[in-house]
Design an enzyme around this catalytic site. Structure first.
Site, short mmCIF file in Angstrom:
data_model
loop_
_atom_site.label_atom_id
_atom_site.label_comp_id
_atom_site.label_asym_id
_atom_site.label_seq_id
_atom_site.Cartn_x
_atom_site.Cartn_y
_atom_site.Cartn_z
N LYS A 75 -4.62 15.16 2.77
CA LYS A 75 -3.98 15.50 4.05
C LYS A 75 -4.75 16.61 4.74
O LYS A 75 -5.00 16.56 5.95
CB LYS A 75 -2.54 15.94 3.81
CG LYS A 75 -1.57 14.84 3.43
CD LYS A 75 -0.16 15.42 3.31
CE LYS A 75 0.85 14.36 2.94
NZ LYS A 75 2.21 14.94 2.80
N HIS A 121 -1.84 -17.46 -12.44
CA HIS A 121 -3.10 -18.11 -12.08
C HIS A 121 -4.08 -17.13 -11.46
O HIS A 121 -5.00 -17.52 -10.74
CB HIS A 121 -2.83 -19.28 -11.13
CG HIS A 121 -2.04 -20.38 -11.77
ND1 HIS A 121 -2.63 -21.43 -12.43
CD2 HIS A 121 -0.71 -20.56 -11.90
CE1 HIS A 121 -1.69 -22.24 -12.91
NE2 HIS A 121 -0.51 -21.73 -12.60
N GLU A 130 3.31 8.41 -8.12
CA GLU A 130 3.47 9.76 -7.56
C GLU A 130 4.32 10.65 -8.45
O GLU A 130 4.14 11.87 -8.47
CB GLU A 130 4.10 9.69 -6.16
CG GLU A 130 3.13 9.28 -5.08
CD GLU A 130 3.62 9.59 -3.68
OE1 GLU A 130 2.79 9.54 -2.76
OE2 GLU A 130 4.83 9.87 -3.51
#
Length: 466
Positions: free
Chosen positions: A444, A329, A300
Site C-alpha cells: 500500500k 480434470h 491473511e
C-alpha cells in the site's frame, strides 16, 4: 432465533492412519494431545467475544438486520442494477453469497423472470482494472439512473475502493443522475476513523456501519455482505440463523463437540508434518466462490512473519481453492500423485437440486453410453465425489469432508461461521495474531508513493508516475 442444531457435519475419517496409513495419517491420540491448547484457545476466544473480536456476535445484531432489510426493500422498488464497489473482504463474501444463493445465470435472466425473485442485477467490481470498469459501463450505461453503487471500505480510505467511488460519483454527476440517492456507503461508524463516512455525511449518502471489532475478511455477515444479499433476494434472516446455529456449536468445549476446533487441530498437525497446503474443494458450482473467500480468510489470518511471542517465525498454511468435478480434470492429478504436502477439504452437498434432479437422457442412446443415459446428473455428481474421496484415501492423501444437505441460506451461514471460528482457533495454535494483516501495508505504501501521494515514497528503482 430458535436454538437449532447446525446442519453441517464434519467427517474426518480420512485423516487418520487407519484410512491413509501411518506415514501420512494421524493417530487419534495426536489430536487429543492438543486438547489442552484447544481449551486455552476456547477460553481466550470466549474472553474476547464482543470485545475486540466481534464476528460471532453479528448473527444477533437485530438493529443492523433491520437497517439492511429496510434499505434493501426500498432499493428493490426502483433499482435495476446493484453494484458493489470493494476489494478483499469487502467483495469476496458478497460474491460468494450471490454465486451460492442466486440463480447461476441471475444477471442474464430477463427482468420479471420468476427465478430473478424480483431482484435487480447484482455486480461486484472487485478490481481497478480499467478494462473491467469500461466493460461494465457498456452493460449499464443506458440504465445508469436506475443503478446503485454500494461503496464498501471500513477505513474509508482504501485506494482501490475510493478510486472506484470517485469514478462512480463523477459518472453519476456528469450523466445528470443523483449521487445522493444512488450511492450507499458501508464503512466505519466514526467520522474520525473513516474518510468515506465524512464524505457521506457531507453529501447525504445513506450509510450502513461496519462494527469496529469486525475486520474485513470477517465481515460477510455484517452490512458488508447482507445488503447486496438482501437486494438480490437472499433470505438474510436464514443466513444469520445458520450462522447462529454454528456459533453455538463452536462455543462447545472439547474437540469432540466442537467441529471448528477439531478442523483447526487436524490442519495444524498436518502443517507440522510437512503438509502446508490446504485445499478447499466444494463439490458444488454454487460454492465455487466460497473457496475464494476461504483463501483470503486463511491467508491473511495465518500467514505471518512475526508471532505473538517471537519475531521472524514466518508461518502459515497456503490455501488453495478448487471445485468438483471440474478440477478432477485439471489439478487432481497433482493432488493424487504429486508431493505429499496437501490436505484436502471436500464439501459435499447431499441434494444439489433440492428434491429434484436432471435426467441425463430421456430417449434412446448408444449401448456404450447406457450407464449414463439411464441415470441422472445428480447420481453422476455424487459418484464422482465418492470416487474422488476413495481415490484420495487409497493414494494416502489425507482429506476431510464437510457435508450439508443442500446449498441454502442457512447452510451457507453455517459454513461462513464454521470457517471463521476454525481460523480463529488456528491462530491460537500457530500463536499469531489472527486479526491483523501487516504484510499488505508495504505494498500500500509503495502504491501511494508511485501515485505521488504526499508523505509516501515509491520503492527504490521504480519510476514515479508523472
Amino acid at each position: 432465533m430458535a436454538a437449532e442444531q447446525p446442519m453441517l457435519q464434519l467427517d474426518a475419517t480420512n485423516v487418520y492412519a487407519d484410512a491413509v496409513g501411518d506415514e501420512h495419517g494421524l493417530k487419534p491420540q495426536e489430536v487429543q494431545a492438543l486438547a489442552g491448547r484447544i481449551a486455552a484457545a476456547h477460553a481466550e476466544i470466549e474472553s474476547r467475544r464482543g470485545g475486540d473480536v466481534g464476528f460471532m456476535e453479528l448473527p444477533y445484531d437485530a438493529a443492523a438486520l433491520s437497517a439492511v432489510t429496510d434499505k434493501a426493500s426500498e432499493l428493490r422498488e426502483w433499482c435495476r442494477n446493484f453494484v458493489v464497489l470493494g476489494i478483499g473482504g469487502s467483495a469476496l463474501g458478497n460474491i460468494a453469497v450471490h454465486a451460492a444463493l442466486n440463480h447461476p445465470f441471475h444477471n442474464l435472466l430477463p427482468e420479471g423472470h420468476p427465478a430473478r425473485l424480483g431482484a435487480p442485477r447484482v455486480f461486484v467490481l472487485d478490481n481497478v482494472d480499467p478494462a473491467l470498469l469500461d466493460g461494465f459501463l457498456d452493460v449499464v450505461r443506458d440504465e445508469l439512473d436506475a443503478t446503485v453503487f454500494n461503496v464498501i471500505t471500513k477505513s474509508g480510505s482504501t485506494a482501490e475502493t475510493m478510486s472506484q467511488f470517485l469514478w462512480a460519483r463523477d459518472l453519476l454527476r456528469r450523466e445528470g443522475c443523483q449521487p445522493g440517492r444512488q450511492i450507499v456507503a458501508t464503512t466505519d461508524l466514526s467520522p474520525d476513523r473513516s474518510l468515506l463516512r465524512r464524505i457521506a455525511d457531507e453529501e447525504g449518502f445513506f450509510t450502513l456501519p461496519i462494527p469496529a471489532n469486525v475486520g474485513g475478511r470477517f465481515s460477510v455477515l455484517s452490512a458488508v455482505g447482507l445488503l447486496s444479499a438482501a437486494v438480490g433476494g437472499v433470505d438474510v434472516r436464514e443466513l444469520l440463523a445458520g450462522a447462529a446455529a454454528m456459533d453455538r456449536a463452536c462455543r462447545a468445549e472439547g474437540l469432540a463437540a466442537n467441529p471448528a476446533a477439531l478442523y483447526a487441530a487436524v490442519l495444524y498437525l498436518f502443517y507440522g508434518r510437512g503438509k502446508p497446503i490446504t485445499v478447499l474443494m466444494p463439490y458444488s458450482s454454487a460454492l465455487r466462490r466460497l473457496a475464494d473467500w476461504y483463501c483470503q480468510l486463511w491467508a491473511e489470518s495465518l500467514g505471518k512473519r512475526d508471532g505473538l511471542s517471537a519475531e521472524g517465525v514466518f508461518v502459515g498454511p497456503t490455501p488453495v481453492g478448487a471445485v468438483g468435478v471440474t478440477d478432477q480434470h485439471s489439478v487432481m492429478q497433482l493432488y493424487q500423485d504429486g508431493a505429499f504436502d496437501k490436505v484436502l477439504t471436500l464439501i459435499e452437498v447431499e441434494r444439489p437440486l433440492g428434491d429434484g434432479d436432471v435426467p441425463i437422457c430421456r430417449g434412446r442412446s448408444e449401448p456404450e453410453l447406457s450407464y449414463l443415459a439411464e441415470s441422472t446428473f445428480g447420481a453422476l455428481f455424487a459418484a464422482e465425489l465418492t470416487a474422488t474421496r476413495c481415490a484420495l484415501r487409497d493414494k494416502r492423501r489425507p482429506n476431510l469432508t464437510l457435508r450439508v444437505p443442500a446449498v441454502s441460506a442457512r447452510s451457507l451461514g453455517e459454513l461462513f461461521m464454521f470457517f471463521q471460528y476454525a481460523v480463529t482457533y488456528s491462530g491460537c495454535l500457530y500463536e499469531v495474531n489472527t486479526f491483523d494483516q501487516p504484510g499488505v501495508e508495504l505494498g500500500k505504501q509503495y502504491t501511494y508513493g508511485l501515485m505521488n501521494r504526499e508523505g509516501y515514497e515509491p520503492p527504490a528503482g521504480a519510476p514515479c508516475r508523472g
